[in-house]
Design a protein around this motif. Structure first.
Motif, PDB file in Angstrom:
ATOM      1  N   GLY A 113      35.166  32.241  45.929  1.00 25.77           N
ATOM      2  CA  GLY A 113      34.991  33.189  47.014  1.00 25.77           C
ATOM      3  C   GLY A 113      35.799  34.461  46.950  1.00 25.77           C
ATOM      4  O   GLY A 113      35.593  35.363  47.764  1.00 25.77           O
ATOM      5  N   LEU A 114      36.735  34.578  46.018  1.00 28.03           N
ATOM      6  CA  LEU A 114      37.602  35.748  45.919  1.00 28.03           C
ATOM      7  C   LEU A 114      37.468  36.383  44.534  1.00 28.03           C
ATOM      8  O   LEU A 114      37.102  35.707  43.564  1.00 28.03           O
ATOM      9  CB  LEU A 114      39.055  35.373  46.200  1.00 28.03           C
ATOM     10  CG  LEU A 114      39.305  34.763  47.590  1.00 28.03           C
ATOM     11  CD1 LEU A 114      40.723  34.225  47.700  1.00 28.03           C
ATOM     12  CD2 LEU A 114      39.039  35.783  48.683  1.00 28.03           C
ATOM     13  N   THR A 115      37.790  37.668  44.440  1.00 28.24           N
ATOM     14  CA  THR A 115      37.654  38.419  43.195  1.00 28.24           C
ATOM     15  C   THR A 115      38.950  38.401  42.395  1.00 28.24           C
ATOM     16  O   THR A 115      40.022  38.726  42.931  1.00 28.24           O
ATOM     17  CB  THR A 115      37.274  39.880  43.488  1.00 28.24           C
ATOM     18  OG1 THR A 115      36.005  39.895  44.160  1.00 28.24           O
ATOM     19  CG2 THR A 115      37.162  40.693  42.208  1.00 28.24           C
ATOM     20  N   VAL A 116      38.860  38.028  41.128  1.00 28.83           N
ATOM     21  CA  VAL A 116      40.031  38.026  40.246  1.00 28.83           C
ATOM     22  C   VAL A 116      40.249  39.443  39.710  1.00 28.83           C
ATOM     23  O   VAL A 116      39.318  40.069  39.177  1.00 28.83           O
ATOM     24  CB  VAL A 116      39.828  37.040  39.076  1.00 28.83           C
ATOM     25  CG1 VAL A 116      40.971  37.153  38.068  1.00 28.83           C
ATOM     26  CG2 VAL A 116      39.733  35.612  39.612  1.00 28.83           C
ATOM     27  N   ASP A 117      41.463  39.962  39.853  1.00 28.68           N
ATOM     28  CA  ASP A 117      41.793  41.319  39.414  1.00 28.68           C
ATOM     29  C   ASP A 117      42.543  41.342  38.086  1.00 28.68           C
ATOM     30  O   ASP A 117      42.336  42.229  37.259  1.00 28.68           O
ATOM     31  CB  ASP A 117      42.647  42.016  40.480  1.00 28.68           C
ATOM     32  CG  ASP A 117      41.906  42.129  41.799  1.00 28.68           C
ATOM     33  OD1 ASP A 117      40.728  42.531  41.784  1.00 28.68           O
ATOM     34  OD2 ASP A 117      42.497  41.789  42.848  1.00 28.68           O
ATOM     35  N   GLU A 118      43.426  40.398  37.892  1.00 32.93           N
ATOM     36  CA  GLU A 118      44.261  40.381  36.690  1.00 32.93           C
ATOM     37  C   GLU A 118      44.751  38.968  36.426  1.00 32.93           C
ATOM     38  O   GLU A 118      45.040  38.221  37.371  1.00 32.93           O
ATOM     39  CB  GLU A 118      45.456  41.319  36.855  1.00 32.93           C
ATOM     40  CG  GLU A 118      46.311  41.490  35.602  1.00 32.93           C
ATOM     41  CD  GLU A 118      47.460  42.461  35.819  1.00 32.93           C
ATOM     42  OE1 GLU A 118      48.188  42.733  34.842  1.00 32.93           O
ATOM     43  OE2 GLU A 118      47.638  42.955  36.957  1.00 32.93           O
TER      44      GLU A 118
ATOM     45  N   GLU B  31      36.621  46.200  49.714  1.00 34.61           N
ATOM     46  CA  GLU B  31      37.460  47.129  48.974  1.00 34.61           C
ATOM     47  C   GLU B  31      38.795  46.489  48.668  1.00 34.61           C
ATOM     48  O   GLU B  31      39.386  45.823  49.507  1.00 34.61           O
ATOM     49  CB  GLU B  31      37.671  48.402  49.804  1.00 34.61           C
ATOM     50  CG  GLU B  31      38.484  49.456  49.092  1.00 34.61           C
ATOM     51  CD  GLU B  31      38.673  50.695  49.947  1.00 34.61           C
ATOM     52  OE1 GLU B  31      39.454  51.558  49.535  1.00 34.61           O
ATOM     53  OE2 GLU B  31      38.051  50.780  51.014  1.00 34.61           O
ATOM     54  N   LYS B  32      39.294  46.680  47.464  1.00 31.78           N
ATOM     55  CA  LYS B  32      40.549  46.081  47.041  1.00 31.78           C
ATOM     56  C   LYS B  32      41.713  46.617  47.851  1.00 31.78           C
ATOM     57  O   LYS B  32      41.837  47.823  48.040  1.00 31.78           O
ATOM     58  CB  LYS B  32      40.778  46.340  45.553  1.00 31.78           C
ATOM     59  CG  LYS B  32      42.046  45.718  45.010  1.00 31.78           C
ATOM     60  CD  LYS B  32      42.187  45.979  43.531  1.00 31.78           C
ATOM     61  CE  LYS B  32      43.495  45.435  42.987  1.00 31.78           C
ATOM     62  NZ  LYS B  32      43.626  45.712  41.531  1.00 31.78           N
ATOM     63  N   ALA B  33      42.531  45.712  48.339  1.00 27.00           N
ATOM     64  CA  ALA B  33      43.689  46.113  49.133  1.00 27.00           C
ATOM     65  C   ALA B  33      44.918  46.215  48.254  1.00 27.00           C
ATOM     66  O   ALA B  33      44.964  45.699  47.140  1.00 27.00           O
ATOM     67  CB  ALA B  33      43.928  45.091  50.247  1.00 27.00           C
ATOM     68  N   ALA B  34      45.959  46.856  48.786  1.00 27.39           N
ATOM     69  CA  ALA B  34      47.205  46.998  48.037  1.00 27.39           C
ATOM     70  C   ALA B  34      47.857  45.645  47.867  1.00 27.39           C
ATOM     71  O   ALA B  34      47.824  44.812  48.776  1.00 27.39           O
ATOM     72  CB  ALA B  34      48.144  47.937  48.779  1.00 27.39           C
TER      73      ALA B  34
END
Length: 479
Positions: free
Chosen positions: A105-110, A24-27
């Motif tokens: 390994g990590l999700t790009v958000d913006e 889940e995306k964290a702040a």
């Protein structure tokens, strides 16, 4: 990096010879830096001449020169989620239709390029941003991302290679990284090659009771946000970040140098007496190598089975020394601190010349061990020649490394034996003057074998080309 197979002293060795779904995306972390600037001249010290690597051409991008990394990171130990905003100031070396960096390994958000929205996709350990760039027209790339970091494979047969490399976290939320020849790509977008060194600013936010320790000079602490800055250029593989319930111990070293060590109370108590010797260890090195090249020093303890010369903040894996004689811990501290001159301040252009890092650090470790354990030069000569012969048969010569045998013992011991021959030919006074001059005159640059040979010959007035080349290339130990 410490010697891969031998954590014991030379004397002792001779006697004993022996993508899962995203969380889940964290702040995002709180804003901590000043308003962005478009004056790229402030990052001139981070200018490099990137080149493609002959051993690992898939890593790095010779078309980009990252001048500065601004990393705002937030670590949630309970969820084991890292949230980051990475702002890269980039000087394109050549025109290209996209920006391509190492990341996995990590999700790009913006993603934004010069403040304008862009897209970014991650595939085969590369972040690709379809934004055209023009040679020598700097751009600012900002990437927001989140996830649980995952380690990647190390191209080696070393005993510690099974750990993987890059950032990892334990079940209790402790975070740390070991990453040579790469691994920074597991926690921020990066041009992962030693020829592209850059300046860094890190702001790391952690929960109350936790402490973030990182490469660079320790700065202010704003509540639970810890700041670190590197005003000397840094190769990505010698950046580091660790989060634990650390206690911070400060000392003063030579010429008022600030030393900061990070240890976990009780867990690391046995190492305190040795860490307190850091001022003396640095004094011993400065006598032979000149002034320590950075504005601060220190070490952090983590859960690794290895140790690493991370810039201005050594990464010492406590698991390497849990049952060891503390003299081994002391000798490896000397090895990693020697790397601040050799490998960090003077960095190889490509991984083919890793011997330029490890040969020097290993030789100075051996010189220190002569004092620590009480053996002489004849003993060291006998050991080096016997082990050198074995390693050349098993792994090959140090100047011709193979892609699948990264940082194995031949690039440590064999060039250390070459440096001993050079030391014997010049005598201590001239040899230490040479090593001091090499580190000082080439500070914050990338060098290679040809540059080293030319330097040695010019400084000494003698031609050592044959000696150096034979020790780096011969399948057998030179006579």
């Amino acid at each position: 990096m410490r010697h891969p197979f031998a954590t014991v002293a030379v004397a002792a060795m001779l006697l004993a010879t022996g993508c899962t779904s995203s969380p889940e995306k964290a702040a995002p972390p709180a804003e901590t830096s000043k308003a962005p600037t478009t004056d790229y001249s402030v990052w001139t010290a981070g200018r490099s001449t990137p080149i493609a690597d002959p051993l690992y051409p898939e890593k790095g991008n010779a078309g980009l020169d990252v001048l500065h990394y601004g990393l705002k990171l937030d670590w949630k130990p309970d969820a084991r989620v890292l949230t980051g905003v990475a702002t890269l100031r980039i000087r394109p070396v050549a025109a290209a239709p996209e920006i391509r960096l190492d990341f996995t390994g990590l999700t790009v958000d913006e993603v934004t390029v010069d403040g304008k929205p862009a897209t970014g996709t991650v595939e085969k350990a590369k972040l690709v941003v379809p934004a055209p760039v023009v040679a020598d027209r700097p751009v600012t790339l900002t990437v927001s991302y989140h996830g649980s970091p995952k380690q990647v494979e190390m191209p080696s047969h070393r005993g510690d290679a099974s750990e993987g490399i890059g950032m990892r976290s334990s079940k209790d939320g402790v975070l740390w990284t070991m990453q040579e020849p790469w691994g920074a790509l597991t926690w921020y977008p990066v041009n992962e090659h030693p020829s592209d060194e850059a300046l860094y600013d890190m702001a790391v936010t952690v929960p109350p009771g936790w402490t973030a320790a990182a490469s660079g000079t320790p700065g202010k602490v704003d509540g639970n946000t810890f700041h670190y800055a590197s005003t000397d250029p840094v190769a990505a593989y010698v950046t580091t970040l660790a989060v634990d319930r650390y206690k911070r111990i400060e000392q003063t070293g030579p010429r008022g140098l600030k030393i900061t060590n990070f240890v976990v109370p009780k867990t690391d108590d046995r190492y305190l007496s040795t860490l307190k010797k850091t001022p003396q260890l640095l004094e011993w090195l400065e006598e032979r190598l000149g002034a320590y090249p950075y504005p601060s020093a220190g070490a952090l303890l983590n859960g690794s089975f290895s140790a690493m010369e991370t810039q201005q903040m050594l990464s010492m894996g406590r698991e390497s020394f849990r049952r060891a004689d503390l003299r081994q811990f002391e000798a490896v501290l000397v090895h990693e601190y020697a790397h601040q001159w050799f490998g960090n301040s003077v960095t190889p252009k490509t991984w083919t010349d890793l011997w330029l890092n490890e040969g020097f650090a290993t030789y100075f470790q051996y010189l220190y061990e002569m004092r620590l354990y009480g053996f002489d030069k004849a003993y060291l000569e006998k050991y080096l020649r016997e082990r050198d012969a074995e390693l050349r048969r098993e792994v090959g010569p140090p100047g011709k490394p193979k892609a699948g045998t990264f940082a194995e013992s031949n690039v440590y011991l064999c060039p250390a034996a070459m440096l001993k021959e050079l030391n014997d030919a010049l005598g201590d006074k001239k040899f230490f003057a040479l090593t001091t001059a090499w580190a000082a005159k080439n500070r914050n640059t990338n060098q290679d074998r040809a540059a080293f040979i030319a330097f040695v010959n010019a400084e000494t007035g003698k031609d050592f080309t044959k000696l150096i080349d034979s020790w780096l290339d011969s399948p057998k130990t030179p006579a």
